[in-house]
Write an enzyme that holds these catalytic residues in place. Structure first.
Site, short mmCIF file in Angstrom:
data_model
loop_
_atom_site.label_atom_id
_atom_site.label_comp_id
_atom_site.label_asym_id
_atom_site.label_seq_id
_atom_site.Cartn_x
_atom_site.Cartn_y
_atom_site.Cartn_z
N GLU A 361 39.55 9.22 36.87
CA GLU A 361 38.70 7.82 36.23
C GLU A 361 37.73 8.47 35.22
O GLU A 361 37.14 7.93 34.10
CB GLU A 361 38.22 7.14 37.35
CG GLU A 361 39.04 6.46 38.25
CD GLU A 361 40.37 5.61 37.66
OE1 GLU A 361 41.13 5.38 38.15
OE2 GLU A 361 39.88 5.00 36.40
N ARG A 468 65.29 1.89 41.84
CA ARG A 468 64.58 2.88 42.80
C ARG A 468 65.69 3.75 43.43
O ARG A 468 65.55 4.95 43.80
CB ARG A 468 63.94 1.99 43.91
CG ARG A 468 62.83 1.31 43.33
CD ARG A 468 61.49 2.14 43.83
NE ARG A 468 60.83 1.57 45.20
CZ ARG A 468 60.03 2.41 45.71
NH1 ARG A 468 59.55 3.33 45.24
NH2 ARG A 468 59.40 2.13 46.80
N HIS A 492 50.09 -2.43 39.47
CA HIS A 492 50.15 -2.66 37.89
C HIS A 492 51.08 -4.04 37.38
O HIS A 492 50.97 -4.07 36.32
CB HIS A 492 50.73 -1.15 37.34
CG HIS A 492 49.66 -0.06 37.50
ND1 HIS A 492 49.46 0.38 38.67
CD2 HIS A 492 49.09 0.65 36.84
CE1 HIS A 492 48.72 1.28 38.54
NE2 HIS A 492 48.31 1.68 37.41
C1 LIG Z 1 43.99 4.92 40.00
C2 LIG Z 1 44.41 4.48 38.61
N1 LIG Z 1 43.83 3.38 38.12
C3 LIG Z 1 44.20 2.93 36.88
C4 LIG Z 1 43.94 3.97 35.81
O1 LIG Z 1 42.78 4.82 35.84
O2 LIG Z 1 44.86 4.44 34.82
C5 LIG Z 1 43.41 1.55 36.30
C6 LIG Z 1 44.39 0.33 36.97
C7 LIG Z 1 45.10 0.08 35.87
C8 LIG Z 1 44.52 0.87 34.50
N2 LIG Z 1 43.26 1.38 35.15
C9 LIG Z 1 42.29 1.81 34.46
O3 LIG Z 1 41.06 2.51 34.95
C10 LIG Z 1 42.04 1.67 32.86
N3 LIG Z 1 41.09 0.79 32.36
C11 LIG Z 1 42.06 2.85 32.02
C12 LIG Z 1 42.08 3.00 30.46
O4 LIG Z 1 41.12 2.69 29.96
O5 LIG Z 1 43.12 2.92 30.10
C13 LIG Z 1 46.08 4.49 38.60
O6 LIG Z 1 46.59 3.29 38.88
N4 LIG Z 1 46.82 5.49 38.53
C14 LIG Z 1 46.52 6.98 38.57
C15 LIG Z 1 47.81 7.67 38.60
C16 LIG Z 1 48.82 6.70 38.48
C17 LIG Z 1 48.39 5.60 38.65
C18 LIG Z 1 48.55 4.69 40.20
O7 LIG Z 1 47.74 4.95 41.04
O8 LIG Z 1 49.78 4.35 40.36
ZN LIG Z 2 44.32 6.25 34.08
#
Ligand SMILES: C[C@H](N[C@H](C(=O)O)[C@@H]1CCCN1C(=O)[C@@H](N)CC(=O)O)C(=O)N1CCC[C@H]1C(=O)O
Ligand SMILES: [Zn+2]
Length: 628
Positions: A361, A468, A492
């Site tokens: 993050e 899957r 997501h």
């Molecule tokens: C923990 C991480 N949370 C996302 C990220 O940080 O990408 C969050 C939620 C969806 C988008 N988001 C953002 O923060 C955006 N605003 C970033 C941007 O500005 O584009 C996440 O979902 N991850 C990390 C590893 C794989 C995936 C998962 O955990 O499956």
């Molecule tokens: Zn991210």
């Protein structure tokens, strides 16, 4: 603002056009922060009142987007010779779902809000062994911890099935509505469907083909890891026969979605006597959330990158609130597009996993900071995968035994150069990076087909499990039905965040790591590299981030690696020592699995009375028959 265009009248007057672009930016830096602030308020306090404010602010932003689109028609921008201005107009005119008429825009935002609310409020009850069956548990931290630590098949199956009952199963109608309207918006913007719109952000010919080639390039490595994990899990869960089609039951991998297998490290480490127990070390040293963020921030500033703005810590939500309010716990980074407000929202736990997520993050916020003086429409990653890679690239250095030693998170009696410890480290990395590859690939394979209309609502779940079973080699631990919607159990999908960006990130982050390690003067195996304190590496990274999305991503890639293409060779180089070890470990195993999940595995239509919501012993699917 509208007057500038018409008074000049000349559609090719680049001077007037640039004045308009300035005006657009000024207004966008007011409208977007308001929309972000309303979204933040709802995300950190899920109430109907805050939901109404959020929808109102989103409506206002969509009206601004529509107005701006109409004003771009005053110029013949597609024929501009000034590339930068032309690119700004192109992005301003590409207004996504805002193109919908107000009533349909409100329908799509409502459908999305419903799904996000269901996901973030979900709790699972009837835990096996609970005295009080009405006790209910949230994903963060309880179900996540059970999936990470439990070795009780039934308890894992309860959490796995319960989570899907309380999330995905409640979403199909809203999701179908969302798909219909998102496709309508994409069509109005000149795309064939919403997937075509999402893929357009990569500005890459035959993007789907390129993704497939990268995936094929990594399959053999994944099959080795899968075969090894399956062998060891069969030993752990002896008596629970695994499907003879070769898949691994999806609830055994240490994660609710089987997307990261790091929690199986103690089972899978080549040398169990040489643990990498960073979580325990953090707890022994009374780590706090803030200490985790300070550690991460220091890595960035030691590279010569920007510190967090003073307001950041004050305005962010870094711990799960304890006042009982509902929040969206899933970690995220926020740009408020006013060059001043940048936040992170996460329900941090003191674990190594969360230290990695914190870097992830913080990587997003660093990108926000580096491109904050770009025009608003260029304040994005060179492509979405770039934004996902920044934090992870730094975490590749932080996770090394050498760096852990430096920050006192390696057991004092452990020698970072010990080759057996190094192999354990590589296994730990593989359980996060290689294990993720098929998962990162398949989510949007599924969604692109849904947007194309190839997967209808009553096939959502069947198609999900086809992918899957085929690509990830995992199978459902309990019978699935067409009334289930397991894709909706992953953040997501209800949150409508595209996912191929993470697959792209997991490939390019090793290209970036290789290039930055060279810049930092690293010699020796790639997996031992720690770029810590290399301002040369930091400068390269900063120069790339400052571009935002003002240039096409091959230019940004070239700024760091000197190449203009994505390729898997650096990832494969990084894991080479482990690949050799795995090949020996699984030489008597059958690698891979059938495309389909087990004999006559189908997703039947549920019996007339829909399957019990409280997980009384549900019919075991044909693929998994526990003897106990
Ligand atoms: C923990 C991480 N949370 C996302 C990220 O940080 O990408 C969050 C939620 C969806 C988008 N988001 C953002 O923060 C955006 N605003 C970033 C941007 O500005 O584009 C996440 O979902 N991850 C990390 C590893 C794989 C995936 C998962 O955990 O499956
Ligand atoms: Zn991210």
């Amino acid at each position: 603002v509208a007057s500038i265009g018409s008074s000049f009248g000349d559609r090719n007057n680049i001077t007037a056009a640039k004045i308009w672009l300035e005006e657009y930016n000024t207004e966008a830096e007011k409208v977007r922060p308001e929309a972000q602030e309303a979204s933040w308020t709802w995300n950190t306090n899920i109430t109907d009142y805050n939901n109404r404010l959020k929808l109102e602010a989103e409506k206002k932003k969509s009206e601004f987007d529509k107005r701006s689109y109409n004003q771009t028609l005053n110029w013949d921008w597609k024929n501009f010779t000034e590339i930068n201005a032309k690119r700004q107009f192109y992005k301003i005119a590409d207004i996504g779902e805002s193109v919908l008429p107000t009533d349909k825009f409100q329908q799509i935002t409502k459908a999305k809000s419903n799904m996000q609310s269901v996901y973030s409020k979900a709790r699972v009850c009837n835990k096996p062994g609970d005295q009080d069956p009405s006790k209910c548990y949230p994903l963060n931290p309880t179900l996540e911890n059970i999936m990470a630590k439990s070795t009780d098949w039934k308890e894992l199956a309860w959490a796995w099935e319960g989570w899907r009952n309380e999330t995905g199963r409640k979403m199909p109608d809203d999701y179908e509505k969302f798909v219909e309207l998102a496709n309508e918006a994409a069509g109005m913007n000149g795309y064939t469907d919403n997937g075509d719109y999402w893929r357009s952000w990569y500005e890459t010919e035959n993007f789907e083909k390129q993704m497939e080639e990268l995936f094929i390039g990594l399959k053999d490595l994944y099959k080795l890891l899968h075969a090894y994990a399956r062998k060891k899990l069969k030993e752990r869960f002896v008596g629970h026969p695994f499907p003879d089609s070769g898949q691994i039951p999806a609830h055994l991998l240490g994660n609710m979605w089987a997307q990261s297998w790091g929690n199986l490290f103690t089972l899978l480490a080549p040398y169990p006597g040489k643990p990498l127990d960073v979580t325990e070390m953090m707890r022994e040293q009374n780590y706090t959330t803030r200490k985790m963020f300070d550690l991460s921030e220091k890595f960035f500033t030691d590279l010569g990158l920007d510190p967090m703005p003073p307001k950041f810590y004050n305005d962010s939500m870094l711990d799960k609130p304890e006042d009982g309010r509902d929040v969206v716990c899933h970690a995220s980074a926020w740009d408020f597009y006013n060059r001043k407000d940048f936040r992170i929202k996460q329900c941090t736990q003191v674990t190594m996993d969360w230290l990695i997520t914190t870097h992830h993050e913080m990587g997003h916020v660093q990108y926000f900071l580096q491109y904050k003086d770009q025009p608003v429409v260029f304040r994005r990653g060179a492509n979405p995968g770039f934004h996902e890679a920044i934090g992870d690239v730094l975490a590749l250095s932080v996770s090394t035994p050498k760096h852990l030693k430096k920050i006192n998170l390696l057991r004092p009696n452990q020698n970072p150069d010990d080759e057996e410890l190094q192999l354990n480290f590589l296994m730990n990395q593989a359980l996060k990076k290689i294990a993720f590859i098929p998962f990162g690939y398949l989510i949007d394979q599924w969604r692109w087909k849904v947007f194309k209309g190839e997967t209808k609502k009553d096939e959502y779940n069947e198609d999900w499990w086809n992918l899957r079973c085929k690509h990830q080699g995992v199978s459902p631990p309990v019978q699935r039905f067409n009334t289930d919607f397991d894709a909706g159990s992953k953040f997501h999908v209800p949150n409508n965040t595209p996912y191929i960006r993470y697959f792209v990130s997991y490939v390019i982050q090793f290209q970036f790591h290789k290039a930055l390690c060279k810049e930092a003067g690293h010699n020796g195996p790639l997996h031992k590299c720690d770029i810590d304190q290399s301002t040369e590496a930091g400068n390269k990274l900063a120069a790339m981030m400052k571009l935002g999305s003002s240039k096409e991503w091959p230019d940004a890639m070239e700024a760091i690696t000197g190449q203009r293409k994505m390729n898997v060779s650096d990832l494969i180089e990084y894991f080479a020592p482990l690949e050799d070890w795995l090949k020996k470990e699984v030489k008597n195993e059958t690698l891979g699995w059938d495309d389909q999940c087990g004999r006559n595995f189908t997703i039947p239509t549920p019996p007339p009375t829909s399957p019990p919501t409280t997980p009384t012993p549900t019919p075991q699917s044909s693929t998994v028959k526990p003897t106990s």
